[in-house]
Design a protein around this motif. Structure first.
Motif, PDB file in Angstrom:
ATOM      1  N   SER B  46      -9.438 -55.765  -2.865  1.00  0.00           N
ATOM      2  CA  SER B  46      -8.186 -55.470  -3.556  1.00  0.00           C
ATOM      3  C   SER B  46      -7.815 -56.677  -4.413  1.00  0.00           C
ATOM      4  CB  SER B  46      -7.080 -55.156  -2.548  1.00  0.00           C
ATOM      5  OG  SER B  46      -6.894 -56.256  -1.709  1.00  0.00           O
ATOM      6  N   GLY B  47      -7.155 -56.388  -5.545  1.00  0.00           N
ATOM      7  CA  GLY B  47      -6.976 -57.432  -6.545  1.00  0.00           C
ATOM      8  C   GLY B  47      -5.732 -58.257  -6.351  1.00  0.00           C
ATOM      9  N   GLN B  48      -5.666 -59.353  -7.129  1.00  0.00           N
ATOM     10  CA  GLN B  48      -4.447 -60.146  -7.119  1.00  0.00           C
ATOM     11  C   GLN B  48      -3.764 -59.917  -8.459  1.00  0.00           C
ATOM     12  OE1 GLN B  48      -6.504 -63.813  -7.403  1.00  0.00           O
ATOM     13  NE2 GLN B  48      -4.725 -64.966  -8.090  1.00  0.00           N
ATOM     14  N   SER B  49      -2.423 -59.786  -8.417  1.00  0.00           N
ATOM     15  CA  SER B  49      -1.691 -59.347  -9.600  1.00  0.00           C
ATOM     16  C   SER B  49      -1.583 -60.437 -10.655  1.00  0.00           C
ATOM     17  CB  SER B  49      -0.280 -58.920  -9.205  1.00  0.00           C
ATOM     18  OG  SER B  49      -0.356 -57.951  -8.206  1.00  0.00           O
ATOM     19  N   VAL B  50      -1.608 -60.000 -11.904  1.00  0.00           N
ATOM     20  CA  VAL B  50      -1.414 -60.918 -13.022  1.00  0.00           C
ATOM     21  C   VAL B  50      -0.239 -60.385 -13.835  1.00  0.00           C
ATOM     22  CG1 VAL B  50      -2.461 -61.953 -15.051  1.00  0.00           C
ATOM     23  CG2 VAL B  50      -3.888 -61.324 -13.088  1.00  0.00           C
ATOM     24  N   ALA B  51       0.778 -61.218 -14.052  1.00  0.00           N
ATOM     25  CA  ALA B  51       1.940 -60.771 -14.825  1.00  0.00           C
ATOM     26  C   ALA B  51       1.602 -60.743 -16.302  1.00  0.00           C
ATOM     27  CB  ALA B  51       3.122 -61.696 -14.561  1.00  0.00           C
ATOM     28  N   LEU B  52       2.420 -60.020 -17.065  1.00  0.00           N
ATOM     29  CA  LEU B  52       2.170 -59.900 -18.497  1.00  0.00           C
ATOM     30  C   LEU B  52       2.133 -61.274 -19.153  1.00  0.00           C
ATOM     31  CD1 LEU B  52       1.863 -58.018 -20.953  1.00  0.00           C
ATOM     32  CD2 LEU B  52       4.327 -58.048 -21.178  1.00  0.00           C
ATOM     33  N   GLY B  53       3.121 -62.123 -18.787  1.00  0.00           N
ATOM     34  CA  GLY B  53       3.212 -63.453 -19.387  1.00  0.00           C
ATOM     35  C   GLY B  53       1.931 -64.265 -19.191  1.00  0.00           C
ATOM     36  N   GLY B  54       1.306 -64.100 -18.020  1.00  0.00           N
ATOM     37  CA  GLY B  54       0.112 -64.866 -17.720  1.00  0.00           C
ATOM     38  C   GLY B  54      -1.138 -64.342 -18.396  1.00  0.00           C
ATOM     39  N   ALA B  55      -1.065 -63.155 -18.950  1.00  0.00           N
ATOM     40  CA  ALA B  55      -2.270 -62.534 -19.496  1.00  0.00           C
ATOM     41  C   ALA B  55      -2.366 -62.651 -21.007  1.00  0.00           C
ATOM     42  CB  ALA B  55      -2.307 -61.060 -19.095  1.00  0.00           C
ATOM     43  N   LEU B  56      -1.252 -63.026 -21.661  1.00  0.00           N
ATOM     44  CA  LEU B  56      -1.230 -62.988 -23.123  1.00  0.00           C
ATOM     45  C   LEU B  56      -1.577 -64.350 -23.720  1.00  0.00           C
ATOM     46  CD1 LEU B  56       2.021 -60.954 -23.809  1.00  0.00           C
ATOM     47  CD2 LEU B  56      -0.323 -60.127 -23.674  1.00  0.00           C
ATOM     48  N   THR B  57      -2.195 -64.307 -24.911  1.00  0.00           N
ATOM     49  CA  THR B  57      -2.317 -65.541 -25.678  1.00  0.00           C
ATOM     50  C   THR B  57      -1.033 -65.723 -26.473  1.00  0.00           C
ATOM     51  OG1 THR B  57      -3.226 -64.388 -27.562  1.00  0.00           O
ATOM     52  CG2 THR B  57      -4.805 -65.228 -25.966  1.00  0.00           C
ATOM     53  N   MET B  58      -0.918 -66.885 -27.117  1.00  0.00           N
ATOM     54  CA  MET B  58       0.306 -67.183 -27.851  1.00  0.00           C
ATOM     55  C   MET B  58       0.622 -66.119 -28.900  1.00  0.00           C
ATOM     56  SD  MET B  58       2.518 -69.302 -27.502  1.00  0.00           S
ATOM     57  CE  MET B  58       3.069 -70.958 -27.702  1.00  0.00           C
ATOM     58  N   TYR B 102      -5.331 -54.129 -26.784  1.00  0.00           N
ATOM     59  CA  TYR B 102      -6.186 -55.238 -27.180  1.00  0.00           C
ATOM     60  C   TYR B 102      -6.041 -56.405 -26.210  1.00  0.00           C
ATOM     61  CZ  TYR B 102      -8.352 -58.830 -30.017  1.00  0.00           C
ATOM     62  OH  TYR B 102      -9.178 -59.837 -30.449  1.00  0.00           O
ATOM     63  N   ALA B 103      -4.769 -56.686 -25.833  1.00  0.00           N
ATOM     64  CA  ALA B 103      -4.505 -57.832 -24.966  1.00  0.00           C
ATOM     65  C   ALA B 103      -5.193 -57.662 -23.618  1.00  0.00           C
ATOM     66  CB  ALA B 103      -2.996 -57.999 -24.774  1.00  0.00           C
ATOM     67  N   LEU B 104      -5.197 -56.438 -23.103  1.00  0.00           N
ATOM     68  CA  LEU B 104      -5.833 -56.210 -21.804  1.00  0.00           C
ATOM     69  C   LEU B 104      -7.341 -56.489 -21.883  1.00  0.00           C
ATOM     70  CD1 LEU B 104      -5.369 -55.145 -18.890  1.00  0.00           C
ATOM     71  CD2 LEU B 104      -6.132 -52.933 -19.733  1.00  0.00           C
ATOM     72  N   GLY B 105      -7.987 -55.929 -22.929  1.00  0.00           N
ATOM     73  CA  GLY B 105      -9.421 -56.151 -23.079  1.00  0.00           C
ATOM     74  C   GLY B 105      -9.736 -57.621 -23.294  1.00  0.00           C
ATOM     75  N   ASP B 106      -8.889 -58.269 -24.095  1.00  0.00           N
ATOM     76  CA  ASP B 106      -9.083 -59.677 -24.407  1.00  0.00           C
ATOM     77  C   ASP B 106      -8.927 -60.523 -23.149  1.00  0.00           C
ATOM     78  OD1 ASP B 106      -9.487 -61.675 -26.405  1.00  0.00           O
ATOM     79  OD2 ASP B 106      -7.396 -62.264 -26.087  1.00  0.00           O
ATOM     80  N   TYR B 107      -7.918 -60.198 -22.340  1.00  0.00           N
ATOM     81  CA  TYR B 107      -7.700 -60.949 -21.098  1.00  0.00           C
ATOM     82  C   TYR B 107      -8.931 -60.835 -20.197  1.00  0.00           C
ATOM     83  CZ  TYR B 107      -6.034 -62.124 -16.473  1.00  0.00           C
ATOM     84  OH  TYR B 107      -5.924 -62.681 -15.236  1.00  0.00           O
ATOM     85  N   ALA B 108      -9.473 -59.600 -20.094  1.00  0.00           N
ATOM     86  CA  ALA B 108     -10.657 -59.396 -19.249  1.00  0.00           C
ATOM     87  C   ALA B 108     -11.811 -60.258 -19.750  1.00  0.00           C
ATOM     88  CB  ALA B 108     -11.044 -57.925 -19.249  1.00  0.00           C
ATOM     89  N   GLN B 109     -12.018 -60.282 -21.080  1.00  0.00           N
ATOM     90  CA  GLN B 109     -13.121 -61.076 -21.647  1.00  0.00           C
ATOM     91  C   GLN B 109     -12.947 -62.567 -21.364  1.00  0.00           C
ATOM     92  OE1 GLN B 109     -13.994 -60.376 -25.756  1.00  0.00           O
ATOM     93  NE2 GLN B 109     -13.991 -58.156 -25.514  1.00  0.00           N
ATOM     94  N   ARG B 110     -11.702 -63.075 -21.619  1.00  0.00           N
ATOM     95  CA  ARG B 110     -11.449 -64.504 -21.444  1.00  0.00           C
ATOM     96  C   ARG B 110     -11.608 -64.927 -19.988  1.00  0.00           C
ATOM     97  NH1 ARG B 110      -6.207 -65.414 -22.281  1.00  0.00           N
ATOM     98  NH2 ARG B 110      -5.717 -63.334 -23.046  1.00  0.00           N
TER      99      ARG B 110
END
Lengths: 255, 400
Positions: B46-58, B102-110
């Motif tokens: 089971s996963g650990q949560s990531v908030a929106l703020g923590g997932a976005l680039t500037m 886009y942000a979700l896919g980008d977060y996964a890649q990074r």
């Protein structure tokens, strides 16, 4: 539709009573039919689903449908009333569209998406049933209230009735048949979806069906399917009667 | 119920568009309170949560903020006119939707660059709520604006095209659900085709049997009541029970006549699925054929007869063309319903997208469940939309 006459009404009531009695008899006495199933499927052992009594399965199934339908009806009629009052009218187009689009979603897919989000078992199945059951109720509440002629409302206002009185004594009684039709659709869909709920850990009449399909045991499948099919048909016939009770004179019932 | 009343509502209020305000509040609350994504070390943990703020680039955060402010202004309709507010809402909600994706896919890649290859990133609840709110804002605005078919179709095509482009570009390749897809890519297209094949195989016989029955119901009042009662019983029986009840007689048939079993007529598989789908489809087809024919004005039929048309000519040249829109809306109901019911057919071994759903439920693999459920929903919505257009096009010229 021509108005239904008495002679056409009677056989339906008889059918409802006969099927209702048959349903109760099968729920209580399915175990007595064990010799029959054993003779029919000599190679199948056991030929009677015994992990849980059919009475318990039926009660669990009915409880699931009853609780979800009560909540669906409460919330659905409430939402339908809200969007037809001045305060909520702005939300009416969105809610109607949502109800229409939502109903194109397959119930099984909704169940499959909701359940993993909320864990497995009774409660998630309940949530899925409530969400899906809401849509026909909202749609028919809005539609039913929309059929009330504006002149009737105007006349009621002219007579000095308050908004509450108009709602309670004029709008709801006139819209009742359409609302009940929506509840009927909602309940029948929920009986079917609750059956599929057994694949996600809810105990329902679908449990023997799934157990039979997985374990290649036809008698299990037949026993579960027979009961749940009868349950749905009896419920539908009962709703048909209820709907007819709310129709005022001219029957607009679709066949 | 729509435009005139709605368009005057809220002209002088501070919150001119309360629907949009509600959606904005819901979206912001979700972004604040719910996880945007979740990270787990492997497929089953089971996963650990990531908030929106923590997932976005500037720049992603800045873009989302600007679009949210634009939507807020559009909801107030203060500096903007109503027309302009509609345009801004349509543009900003689509842009917000695309940035979120886009942000979700980008977060996964990074994230996955620096983790073990078995780590998984999945979408969280806030992601779904934001996507849902964006879609609703767009739908509501299209309705407020009383947009025509062409605008709606164009907007839907633009949005669908942009999402499809993101998908096809492989931007989501590091998302858990797309890794799952990569594992089952070949089976996926097979099952999709099986699903569509089952729906098609059921619709043919349903129309071939249902339309003549509808004609019969129209011509012979005596059979009508019984016919509709029987067909209604088919619709009432829960799908899984109907599928399952057909397993018994068909397997008996297959056992008794082995040559039938070789033709595919046996207890499990496509045969019971198609028969059950046809049984379900009959009521809407028959009912809509009947009410379509009933809706043809008697004077029109009379006039056609007066012109010397035979009964067959009246049927084909007058009655059926006039009844066609209602008949097609029956086809619409049936198609959408069959796409959904075919999911359940997977339980009796007929395959289709439902196979992924039930396989996923059995393995507690939520991504696999979604890979079955989301395409089914998309198929149903597309079929519904296309047949709605067909119904609109089939309206006789005078009544359009």
């Amino acid at each position: 539709m021509t108005p239904r006459t008495m002679p056409r009404l009677a056989p339906r009531s008889v059918l409802l009573i006969v099927l209702g009695v048959l349903l109760v008899a099968l729920v209580v006495g399915m175990e007595q039919l064990a010799p029959l199933f054993r003779a029919w499927f000599p190679d199948q052992n056991p030929a009677m689903y015994e992990r849980e009594s059919f009475l318990n399965l039926t009660l669990a199934h009915v409880a699931l449908v009853l609780v979800s339908s009560l909540i669906s009806v409460g919330v659905g009629v409430g939402a339908g009333l809200f969007v037809t009052r001045p305060a909520g009218r702005e939300f009416a187009p969105l809610v109607s569209t949502l109800a229409a689009i939502g109903q194109t979603f397959p119930p099984a897919a909704v169940l499959a998406i909701v359940v993993p989000l909320a864990g497995f078992g009774f409660v998630p199945t309940l949530v899925a049933l409530i969400l899906y059951g809401l849509l026909p109720v909202v749609q028919n509440t809005v539609a039913g209230l929309g059929t009330v002629p504006p002149q009737t409302l105007e006349a009621a206002r002219g007579n000095g009735m308050s908004a509450w009185q108009i709602l309670w004594h004029i709008e709801l009684p006139l819209a009742m048949r359409v609302i009940v039709a929506g509840v009927r659709v909602s309940v029948i869909i929920n009986i079917g979806t609750a059956t599929i709920g057994s694949t996600v850990g809810a105990t329902t009449l679908g449990t023997p069906i799934i157990a039979g399909l997985v374990g290649n045991n036809l008698p299990y499948v037949i026993q579960g399917a027979l009961l749940v099919g009868l349950l749905a048909i009896v419920t539908d016939l009962a709703f048909e009667r209820l709907e007819r009770r709310f129709s005022f004179g001219a029957s607009g019932a679709t066949p | 119920m729509t435009s005139p009343a709605v368009s005057t509502v809220g002209a002088g209020r501070v919150l001119a568009n309360r629907v949009l305000v509600t959606l904005l509040i819901a979206g912001l609350a979700a972004a604040w309170l719910l996880p945007f994504a979740s990270m787990s070390p492997n497929r089953l943990a089971s996963g650990q949560s990531v908030a929106l703020g923590g997932a976005l680039t500037m720049w992603q955060a800045a873009g989302m903020l600007v679009l949210t402010v634009m939507l807020g202004l559009a909801a107030l309709q203060r500096p903007l006119s109503r027309r302009l507010a509609h345009g801004v809402t349509l543009t900003a909600s689509l842009a917000l939707l695309l940035i979120t994706l886009y942000a979700l896919g980008d977060y996964a890649q990074r994230t996955l660059v620096e983790r073990s290859p078995s780590a998984r990133v999945s979408q969280g609840a806030a992601f779904w709520v934001i996507v849902f709110c964006c879609a609703l804002a767009a739908i509501d605005t299209l309705q407020r604006h009383a947009s025509g078919w062409i605008t709606r179709l164009g907007y839907a095509a633009l949005a669908g095209g942009a999402v499809a482009f993101l998908l096809a570009s492989g931007h989501f390749r590091d998302l858990s659900i797309m890794r799952e897809y990569a594992n089952i890519r070949d089976t996926f297209s097979d099952q999709l085709l099986t699903h569509l094949g089952l729906v098609g195989a059921a619709l043919g016989p349903a129309l071939a049997i249902g339309v003549p029955l509808g004609l019969l119901a129209h011509r012979r009042a005596r059979v009508r009541g019984t016919l509709f009662s029987v067909l209604n019983v088919f619709q009432t029986i829960p799908s899984i029970a109907l599928f399952a009840l057909l397993v018994a007689p068909l397997s008996a048939l297959g056992n008794a006549f082995p040559f039938l079993a070789e033709l595919g007529i046996k207890g499990i598989g496509a045969a019971p699925a198609i028969i059950a789908l046809v049984m379900y489809a009959l009521l809407p087809v028959v009912r809509n054929t009947y009410s379509g024919l009933k809706g043809v004005p008697p004077a029109t039929v009379e006039a056609a007869r007066g012109m010397g048309m035979t009964q067959r000519q009246v049927l084909w040249r007058v009655e059926i063309p006039l009844a066609l829109p209602v008949m097609l809306s029956g086809l619409r109901i049936v198609t959408v319903q069959a796409i959904g019911l075919t999911v359940v057919a997977a339980l009796i071994g007929a395959g289709g997208l439902g196979a992924f759903i039930f396989q996923g439920l059995g393995q507690y693999a939520i991504d696999l469940v979604l890979l079955g459920a989301i395409p089914t929903i998309v198929l149903a919505v597309i079929a519904d939309f296309m047949l709605q257009m067909l119904v609109a096009l089939s309206q006789p010229a005078g009544t359009r």
